[in-house]
Write a protein that holds these residues in place. Sequence first.
Motif, PDB file in Angstrom:
ATOM      1  N   LEU A 121      89.569  31.594  50.284  1.00  0.00           N
ATOM      2  CA  LEU A 121      90.928  31.128  50.544  1.00  0.00           C
ATOM      3  C   LEU A 121      91.910  31.786  49.577  1.00  0.00           C
ATOM      4  O   LEU A 121      91.700  31.790  48.367  1.00  0.00           O
ATOM      5  CB  LEU A 121      90.998  29.611  50.373  1.00  0.00           C
ATOM      6  N   VAL A 122      92.983  32.359  50.117  1.00  0.00           N
ATOM      7  CA  VAL A 122      94.077  32.858  49.290  1.00  0.00           C
ATOM      8  C   VAL A 122      95.026  31.690  49.067  1.00  0.00           C
ATOM      9  O   VAL A 122      95.565  31.123  50.009  1.00  0.00           O
ATOM     10  CB  VAL A 122      94.805  34.048  49.956  1.00  0.00           C
ATOM     11  N   ASP A 123      95.196  31.324  47.815  1.00  0.00           N
ATOM     12  CA  ASP A 123      96.002  30.158  47.457  1.00  0.00           C
ATOM     13  C   ASP A 123      97.457  30.521  47.192  1.00  0.00           C
ATOM     14  O   ASP A 123      98.359  29.766  47.519  1.00  0.00           O
ATOM     15  CB  ASP A 123      95.388  29.497  46.218  1.00  0.00           C
ATOM     16  N   LYS A 124      97.686  31.684  46.577  1.00  0.00           N
ATOM     17  CA  LYS A 124      99.044  32.142  46.280  1.00  0.00           C
ATOM     18  C   LYS A 124      99.099  33.651  46.438  1.00  0.00           C
ATOM     19  O   LYS A 124      98.093  34.343  46.248  1.00  0.00           O
ATOM     20  CB  LYS A 124      99.452  31.772  44.858  1.00  0.00           C
ATOM     21  N   MET A 125     100.292  34.151  46.730  1.00  0.00           N
ATOM     22  CA  MET A 125     100.463  35.582  46.925  1.00  0.00           C
ATOM     23  C   MET A 125     101.838  35.985  46.429  1.00  0.00           C
ATOM     24  O   MET A 125     102.820  35.260  46.623  1.00  0.00           O
ATOM     25  CB  MET A 125     100.331  35.908  48.402  1.00  0.00           C
ATOM     26  N   GLU A 126     101.889  37.144  45.790  1.00  0.00           N
ATOM     27  CA  GLU A 126     103.164  37.721  45.379  1.00  0.00           C
ATOM     28  C   GLU A 126     103.046  39.229  45.555  1.00  0.00           C
ATOM     29  O   GLU A 126     102.073  39.831  45.107  1.00  0.00           O
ATOM     30  CB  GLU A 126     103.442  37.379  43.920  1.00  0.00           C
ATOM     31  N   THR A 127     103.998  39.817  46.240  1.00  0.00           N
ATOM     32  CA  THR A 127     103.967  41.265  46.454  1.00  0.00           C
ATOM     33  C   THR A 127     105.336  41.851  46.153  1.00  0.00           C
ATOM     34  O   THR A 127     106.354  41.179  46.291  1.00  0.00           O
ATOM     35  CB  THR A 127     103.601  41.626  47.912  1.00  0.00           C
ATOM     36  N   GLU A 128     105.322  43.091  45.736  1.00  0.00           N
ATOM     37  CA  GLU A 128     106.559  43.828  45.547  1.00  0.00           C
ATOM     38  C   GLU A 128     106.277  45.314  45.695  1.00  0.00           C
ATOM     39  O   GLU A 128     105.148  45.763  45.497  1.00  0.00           O
ATOM     40  CB  GLU A 128     107.201  43.550  44.184  1.00  0.00           C
ATOM     41  N   THR A 129     107.285  46.043  46.066  1.00  0.00           N
ATOM     42  CA  THR A 129     107.198  47.497  46.070  1.00  0.00           C
ATOM     43  C   THR A 129     108.208  48.015  45.064  1.00  0.00           C
ATOM     44  O   THR A 129     109.224  47.362  44.788  1.00  0.00           O
ATOM     45  CB  THR A 129     107.489  48.101  47.459  1.00  0.00           C
ATOM     46  N   TYR A 130     107.894  49.152  44.506  1.00  0.00           N
ATOM     47  CA  TYR A 130     108.794  49.767  43.535  1.00  0.00           C
ATOM     48  C   TYR A 130     108.619  51.269  43.591  1.00  0.00           C
ATOM     49  O   TYR A 130     107.610  51.783  44.073  1.00  0.00           O
ATOM     50  CB  TYR A 130     108.529  49.230  42.119  1.00  0.00           C
ATOM     51  N   LEU A 131     109.612  51.969  43.072  1.00  0.00           N
ATOM     52  CA  LEU A 131     109.598  53.421  43.065  1.00  0.00           C
ATOM     53  C   LEU A 131     109.063  53.887  41.712  1.00  0.00           C
ATOM     54  O   LEU A 131     109.639  53.580  40.668  1.00  0.00           O
ATOM     55  CB  LEU A 131     111.011  53.956  43.305  1.00  0.00           C
ATOM     56  N   ALA A 132     107.941  54.602  41.724  1.00  0.00           N
ATOM     57  CA  ALA A 132     107.354  55.131  40.497  1.00  0.00           C
ATOM     58  C   ALA A 132     108.192  56.303  39.999  1.00  0.00           C
ATOM     59  O   ALA A 132     109.054  56.827  40.719  1.00  0.00           O
ATOM     60  CB  ALA A 132     105.909  55.567  40.757  1.00  0.00           C
ATOM     61  N   LYS A 133     107.922  56.750  38.781  1.00  0.00           N
ATOM     62  CA  LYS A 133     108.688  57.850  38.181  1.00  0.00           C
ATOM     63  C   LYS A 133     108.653  59.127  39.012  1.00  0.00           C
ATOM     64  O   LYS A 133     109.578  59.917  38.970  1.00  0.00           O
ATOM     65  CB  LYS A 133     108.189  58.131  36.771  1.00  0.00           C
ATOM     66  N   ASN A 134     107.586  59.333  39.769  1.00  0.00           N
ATOM     67  CA  ASN A 134     107.481  60.546  40.591  1.00  0.00           C
ATOM     68  C   ASN A 134     108.034  60.346  42.005  1.00  0.00           C
ATOM     69  O   ASN A 134     107.737  61.106  42.909  1.00  0.00           O
ATOM     70  CB  ASN A 134     106.035  61.027  40.647  1.00  0.00           C
ATOM     71  N   ASN A 135     108.833  59.258  42.195  1.00  0.00           N
ATOM     72  CA  ASN A 135     109.462  58.922  43.484  1.00  0.00           C
ATOM     73  C   ASN A 135     108.467  58.509  44.568  1.00  0.00           C
ATOM     74  O   ASN A 135     108.774  58.595  45.748  1.00  0.00           O
ATOM     75  CB  ASN A 135     110.362  60.063  43.985  1.00  0.00           C
ATOM     76  N   THR A 136     107.300  58.060  44.181  1.00  0.00           N
ATOM     77  CA  THR A 136     106.332  57.510  45.123  1.00  0.00           C
ATOM     78  C   THR A 136     106.544  56.004  45.198  1.00  0.00           C
ATOM     79  O   THR A 136     106.663  55.339  44.166  1.00  0.00           O
ATOM     80  CB  THR A 136     104.884  57.789  44.648  1.00  0.00           C
TER      81      THR A 136
END
Length: 177
Positions: A121-136
């Motif tokens: 069972l997944v009880d909690k979730m947190e996700t985010e995206t971000y831009l790394a220094k190499n623009n990935t």
Amino acid sequence: MSMNNQHYLVITALGSDRLGILETFTKLSKQCGGNILESKLSTMGEECAILFHLSGTWNAIAKLEAALPSLAELHRFAIHCKRTLPKNAANALPYQVQVFAKDRPGILNELATFFSRQGILVDKMETETYLAKNNTTMSNIILAINIPAKLHIATIRERFMEYCEDRNLDAMLEPSK
């Protein structure tokens, strides 16, 4: 029905982020006699999402339910509520998962499928995206999971690490503290 004459309510609210909105919701709970057991607030773009798990007497919970429609209209929030019970203490071990990877569509669904197929069972979730220094564009995914005590932890860890290796995911699976 509830235990110890306590009743439980979950409230979700979604609307424009603005000063004082948290105070408005917590004041209503206080005025109605509700006790906030758990809460989360997150701002995404210009919107604010709030989640409350409350307890109280039957009367306090009924007052809260009755007051929510006018609060929603006044502050232009979409509000939903549902009566619930306290969380059942399962015979499970709490673990935390953290995954870093190049962002791509479906990554979260694949992780959810993996844990579901393991009976976890997944009880909690947190996700985010971000831009790394190499623009990935990178994904950072954090999950709180509950591994049933009947499962062999070393086997689960091995399956998970193989799963991540096959998909080029940098991951950690460790006990929650």
